[in-house]
Design an enzyme around this catalytic site. Structure first.
Site, short mmCIF file in Angstrom:
data_model
loop_
_atom_site.label_atom_id
_atom_site.label_comp_id
_atom_site.label_asym_id
_atom_site.label_seq_id
_atom_site.Cartn_x
_atom_site.Cartn_y
_atom_site.Cartn_z
N LYS A 256 -23.29 43.79 88.18
CA LYS A 256 -24.14 44.60 89.05
C LYS A 256 -24.34 43.84 90.35
O LYS A 256 -24.90 42.75 90.35
CB LYS A 256 -25.49 44.86 88.37
CG LYS A 256 -26.58 45.43 89.31
CD LYS A 256 -27.91 45.70 88.60
CE LYS A 256 -29.01 46.08 89.60
NZ LYS A 256 -30.31 46.36 88.96
N ASP A 261 -32.40 45.78 96.43
CA ASP A 261 -32.93 46.92 95.68
C ASP A 261 -34.35 47.23 96.14
O ASP A 261 -35.31 46.65 95.67
CB ASP A 261 -32.91 46.60 94.17
CG ASP A 261 -33.44 47.75 93.33
OD1 ASP A 261 -33.59 48.87 93.88
OD2 ASP A 261 -33.69 47.54 92.12
N LYS A 268 -40.12 50.69 95.57
CA LYS A 268 -40.88 49.65 94.87
C LYS A 268 -42.10 49.26 95.70
O LYS A 268 -42.04 49.28 96.93
CB LYS A 268 -40.02 48.39 94.70
CG LYS A 268 -38.95 48.47 93.63
CD LYS A 268 -38.23 47.13 93.52
CE LYS A 268 -37.06 47.18 92.55
NZ LYS A 268 -37.45 47.43 91.16
N ASP A 279 -30.83 40.92 93.29
CA ASP A 279 -30.42 41.96 92.35
C ASP A 279 -28.90 42.08 92.26
O ASP A 279 -28.38 42.96 91.58
CB ASP A 279 -31.05 43.30 92.75
CG ASP A 279 -31.27 44.22 91.56
OD1 ASP A 279 -31.27 43.72 90.42
OD2 ASP A 279 -31.43 45.43 91.78
N ASP A 338 -34.86 54.07 91.35
CA ASP A 338 -34.98 52.63 91.14
C ASP A 338 -34.24 52.17 89.87
O ASP A 338 -34.08 50.97 89.64
CB ASP A 338 -36.46 52.23 91.08
CG ASP A 338 -36.68 50.74 91.23
OD1 ASP A 338 -35.73 50.03 91.63
OD2 ASP A 338 -37.80 50.29 90.96
N GLU A 340 -31.17 52.07 89.37
CA GLU A 340 -29.88 52.23 90.05
C GLU A 340 -28.77 51.38 89.48
O GLU A 340 -27.60 51.72 89.60
CB GLU A 340 -30.06 51.92 91.55
CG GLU A 340 -29.97 50.44 91.94
CD GLU A 340 -31.05 49.56 91.35
OE1 GLU A 340 -32.11 50.10 90.98
OE2 GLU A 340 -30.84 48.34 91.24
N ARG A 342 -27.80 50.80 86.47
CA ARG A 342 -27.01 51.48 85.44
C ARG A 342 -26.09 52.52 86.05
O ARG A 342 -25.03 52.83 85.50
CB ARG A 342 -27.95 52.09 84.38
CG ARG A 342 -28.85 53.18 84.86
CD ARG A 342 -30.02 53.43 83.92
NE ARG A 342 -31.07 52.42 84.07
CZ ARG A 342 -32.20 52.38 83.35
NH1 ARG A 342 -32.41 53.29 82.41
NH2 ARG A 342 -33.09 51.45 83.56
N1 BES Z 1 -33.41 45.37 89.67
C1 BES Z 1 -34.42 46.01 88.90
C2 BES Z 1 -34.80 45.22 87.65
C3 BES Z 1 -35.50 43.91 87.89
C4 BES Z 1 -36.87 43.85 87.97
C5 BES Z 1 -34.78 42.74 87.96
C6 BES Z 1 -37.51 42.64 88.15
C7 BES Z 1 -35.41 41.53 88.16
C8 BES Z 1 -36.78 41.48 88.25
C9 BES Z 1 -33.93 47.37 88.46
O1 BES Z 1 -33.06 48.03 89.32
C10 BES Z 1 -35.12 48.24 88.33
O2 BES Z 1 -35.72 48.52 89.32
N2 BES Z 1 -35.45 48.63 87.12
C11 BES Z 1 -36.58 49.43 86.85
C12 BES Z 1 -36.17 50.49 85.87
C13 BES Z 1 -37.15 51.61 85.75
C14 BES Z 1 -37.26 52.38 87.03
C15 BES Z 1 -36.68 52.50 84.62
C16 BES Z 1 -37.67 48.53 86.30
O3 BES Z 1 -37.35 47.55 85.59
O4 BES Z 1 -38.82 48.77 86.59
ZN ZN Z 2 -31.97 46.85 90.55
MN MN Z 3 -34.08 49.18 90.78
#
Ligand code: BES
Ligand code: ZN
Ligand code: MN
Length: 491
Positions: A256, A261, A268, A279, A338, A340, A342
């Site tokens: 990834k 992000d 966010k 990210d 968010d 994204e 996946r």
């Molecule tokens: N890049 C983030 C995940 C992340 C969060 C990595 C904190 C490192 C530290 C990912 O893209 C994301 O935003 N995931 C969301 C998913 C949710 C919207 C289902 C999350 O973890 O809140």
């Molecule tokens: Zn992300």
């Molecule tokens: Mn995200």
């Protein structure tokens, strides 16, 4: 950092000697105790230094030797042989103890240790010395590390140098990853990331960079949808190392590479956004891994695929509720922009399995915050459809200290990502958030033996307790997967 294997320490160097728990001196420590007429033993006996793991004790300006300092470092309880990770931690701790001493070299005395162990010490010192200070223009010289040379003192210098060769390539890979992950997102956007991968062709890698037009032709609409709100163009990097038989199926690694992000329109909050330059840690690890494998001329075929995008909100950005057709033909309802990573991986995984028919596929991604909730800050989660692969990764974890823990992939949880609108949706509730993300990815691996590593907990560290992993970008995944390849797919 320069690493040398030599017969004797230079005069200017701090001399490092190892000591076991209960103040049991190694041969090298004893030799320096004799030279100092017992001063080293007296110093070791005088305070709290016992030789516990990671403890250090400096004897400065000792009589009887020309060197400015003798640095004792603890190995912990004496075992039959010193485990590699114990030796690495001790060598790293010694480096940190001497790093800002003002002395310019550090020399490890290795009497009684093997050539492999001598090499291991050089490797550890190099990993420990990593620092990303490219943008620090006003830092005072006295705040910067003074050590510029690592000497490993050994009678078997040629053998140690030979053993260090492949380790040095791995250290190059780890550094490559740490640099990529440390770079801010205004510098490292998809095109720049791809450019830095392309530069690795000098190692004998073949590197293709797919443009948006090429990806559109292939039908990678989900990957492109993530990037469509950004003024920076998306890229897909394909790196190939052909170190095995011409026709042998490769092993594949997929990363990834979300260079920033913001969350997209599902924006966010600021506190959660400030970390999101890293990210792309999964993609960074794939690039560093390919650098390591090519650098040590691994005897197998490997492909690395990195999906590079920037997730931003603008008038062209994808909207919550959009339905997108993936390269596989499956449709996705994007309920949260968010989630994204996946979406990027869905197309990158499908493309990789379809084009390369790999023996197995491992993806790395800073995929979910929920992974940090589940495992804390020191483990990556493994999700896999293949026990053998998963066990091999766990074994590589034990050998390298890059810790992983296997997580479940229960079929019946697929109901959590069902939607009446499309084949699958890209979010579910907070319960089991890392599992549902992995189940989403599983829909795009098409029976290939596969493991997904959610490295959100470990790609970046703020309070590292591991001397070979300084705070900041860890390079997690490079050592782990280099070891997996070396142990399972070479020779
Ligand atoms: N890049 C983030 C995940 C992340 C969060 C990595 C904190 C490192 C530290 C990912 O893209 C994301 O935003 N995931 C969301 C998913 C949710 C919207 C289902 C999350 O973890 O809140
Ligand atoms: Zn992300
Ligand atoms: Mn995200």
């Amino acid at each position: 950092m320069k690493v040398e294997f030599v017969k004797a320490a230079s005069e200017a160097a701090i001399v490092v000697v190892f000591v076991h728990e209960d103040r049991v001196m190694t041969p090298a420590a004893k030799a320096y105790d004799r030279k100092t007429k017992g001063a080293l033993a007296r110093a070791i006996g005088a305070g709290r230094f016992t030789g516990a793991k990671g403890q250090t004790l400096a004897l400065t300006a000792p009589a009887g030797v020309d060197n400015p300092q003798i640095l004792a470092v603890g190995l912990g309880a004496k075992e039959k042989t010193i485990a590699d990770l114990v030796l690495e931690a001790a060598a790293g701790a010694a480096y940190h103890a001497g790093a800002k001493s003002g002395f310019t070299a550090i020399a490890y005395e290795t009497e009684g240790l093997s050539a492999d162990q001598a090499a291991r010490i050089g490797f550890a010192a190099r990993l420990a010395s990593y620092r990303f200070d490219r943008y620090r223009t006003t830092e005072k010289p006295e705040a910067k590390p003074s050590i510029a040379t690592v000497q490993v003192i050994t009678d078997a210098a040629p053998a140690a140098r030979k053993a260090y060769g492949p380790l040095s390539a791995v250290a190059d890979g780890v550094e490559f990853t740490r640099d990529l992950v440390s770079e801010p997102a205004n510098v490292l956007y998809p095109e720049e990331f791809a450019k830095r991968c392309k530069a690795l062709e000098k190692l004998g890698l073949q590197v293709e960079v797919l443009t948006e037009a090429q990806m559109a032709k292939l039908g990678m609409r989900t990957l492109l949808a993530v990037g469509q709100g950004s003024s920076k163009e998306s890229r897909l990097v394909v790196m190939k190392w052909m170190g095995g038989a011409k026709t042998a199926a490769p092993v594949a690694f997929v990363g990834k590479g979300v260079c920033f992000d913001s969350g997209g329109l599902s924006l966010k909050p600021p506190g959660a956004m400030e970390d999101m330059k890293w990210d792309m840690g999964g993609g960074g690890a794939v690039a560093g891994l390919m650098c390591a494998l090519a650098g040590r001329k691994a005897k197998t075929n490997v492909v690395g695929v990195i999906g590079l995008v920037e997730n931003m909100p603008d008038g062209n950005a994808q909207r919550p509720g959009d339905v997108v057709v993936t390269m596989s033909g499956q449709t996705v309802e994007v309920l949260n922009t968010d989630a994204e990573g996946r979406l990027v991986l869905a197309d990158a995984l499908w493309y990789t399995q379809g084009r390369f028919k790999p023996r197995f596929m491992v993806d790395l991604a800073t995929l979910t915050g929920a992974m940090i909730v589940a495992l804390g800050n020191d483990f990556a989660g493994i999700f896999s459809n293949n026990d053998e692969l998963s066990d091999a990764i766990l074994a590589a974890s034990a050998a390298t200290g890059e810790r992983t823990w296997r997580m479940p992939l229960p079929d019946d949880y697929d109901r959590l990502i069902e939607t009446p609108i499309a084949d699958v949706k890209n979010t579910s509730g907070p319960a089991g958030g890392s599992i549902t993300a992995a189940l989403f990815l599983r829909k795009f691996v098409n029976n290939t033996p596969w493991a997904h590593l959610d490295i959100a907990p470990v790609a970046w560290k703020k309070d590292s307790k591991v001397p070979t992993v300084p705070d900041g970008a860890t390079g997690f995944g490079v050592r782990l997967l280099d070891r997996l390849v070396a142990d399972k797919f070479e020779g």
